[in-house]
Design a protein around this motif. Structure first.
Motif, PDB file in Angstrom:
ATOM      1  N   MET A   1       0.817  -1.193   0.000  1.00  0.00           N
ATOM      2  CA  MET A   1       0.000   0.000   0.000  1.00  0.00           C
ATOM      3  C   MET A   1       0.863   1.259   0.000  1.00  0.00           C
ATOM      4  N   ALA A   2       0.281   2.309  -0.509  1.00  0.00           N
ATOM      5  CA  ALA A   2       0.990   3.588  -0.550  1.00  0.00           C
ATOM      6  C   ALA A   2       1.100   4.168   0.856  1.00  0.00           C
ATOM      7  N   ASP A   3       2.060   5.024   1.054  1.00  0.00           N
ATOM      8  CA  ASP A   3       2.337   5.556   2.377  1.00  0.00           C
ATOM      9  C   ASP A   3       1.836   6.974   2.596  1.00  0.00           C
ATOM     10  N   LYS A   4       1.892   7.832   1.589  1.00  0.00           N
ATOM     11  CA  LYS A   4       1.574   9.249   1.765  1.00  0.00           C
ATOM     12  C   LYS A   4       0.564   9.713   0.722  1.00  0.00           C
ATOM     13  N   PHE A   5      -0.060  10.845   1.023  1.00  0.00           N
ATOM     14  CA  PHE A   5      -1.002  11.503   0.120  1.00  0.00           C
ATOM     15  C   PHE A   5      -0.374  12.794  -0.370  1.00  0.00           C
ATOM     16  N   ILE A   6      -0.571  13.087  -1.658  1.00  0.00           N
ATOM     17  CA  ILE A   6      -0.073  14.309  -2.276  1.00  0.00           C
ATOM     18  C   ILE A   6      -1.197  14.855  -3.144  1.00  0.00           C
ATOM     19  N   ARG A   7      -1.463  16.153  -3.052  1.00  0.00           N
ATOM     20  CA  ARG A   7      -2.509  16.773  -3.869  1.00  0.00           C
ATOM     21  C   ARG A   7      -1.857  17.475  -5.050  1.00  0.00           C
ATOM     22  N   ILE A   8      -2.321  17.145  -6.248  1.00  0.00           N
ATOM     23  CA  ILE A   8      -1.855  17.787  -7.477  1.00  0.00           C
ATOM     24  C   ILE A   8      -2.781  18.968  -7.768  1.00  0.00           C
ATOM     25  N   TYR A   9      -2.218  20.107  -8.132  1.00  0.00           N
ATOM     26  CA  TYR A   9      -3.031  21.270  -8.489  1.00  0.00           C
ATOM     27  C   TYR A   9      -2.413  21.973  -9.693  1.00  0.00           C
ATOM     28  N   ASP A  10      -3.255  22.673 -10.436  1.00  0.00           N
ATOM     29  CA  ASP A  10      -2.850  23.379 -11.667  1.00  0.00           C
ATOM     30  C   ASP A  10      -2.142  22.457 -12.654  1.00  0.00           C
TER      31      ASP A  10
END
Length: 123
Positions: A1-10
């Motif tokens: 499973m993935a470990d972290k969350f990252i939000r993509i913008y623009d």
């Protein structure tokens, strides 16, 4: 499973890595309070690897997954993301319009399939 969350913008920028609770706090700023529980459940599905394919849709060359929580036509949250290097990259957030169509009303990119206020259909 993935470990972290990252939000993509623009379409090309991204936040730093966050844990699930930090991402939930950030995404809450885009929605009304009555949707918080649905957001929490959708993020749990992301973290637990319970995403569904979005047909042939991709973002930055990666296949996009989605997870939904709530009632179609009443109150729902759908998250769209891709996986890379054990991390979840959140690219859009919207709601069910019907069982196969989603309105990206809460959060999205500036262009492409996953732009804010776009409607996408998954076949």
């Amino acid at each position: 499973m993935a470990d972290k969350f990252i939000r993509i913008y623009d379409n090309v920028n991204q936040t730093g890595e966050m844990n699930q609770f930090e991402m939930q706090a950030e995404l809450k700023t885009y929605i009304d309070r009555e949707l918080y529980a649905n957001l929490s459940q959708a993020l749990n599905d992301v973290a637990d690897g319970r995403g569904s394919a979005t047909g042939s849709k991709t973002f930055n060359g990666y296949p996009v997954l989605h997870a939904s929580a709530g009632k179609i036509g009443r109150s729902s949250i759908t998250l769209f993301w891709y996986e890379k290097d054990r991390n979840h990259y959140i690219i859009a957030m919207g709601e069910h319009a019907n069982s196969t169509t989603y309105d990206l009303t809460h959060y999205g990119q500036i262009e492409g399939d996953f732009r804010l206020n776009n409607r996408i259909t998954i076949v």
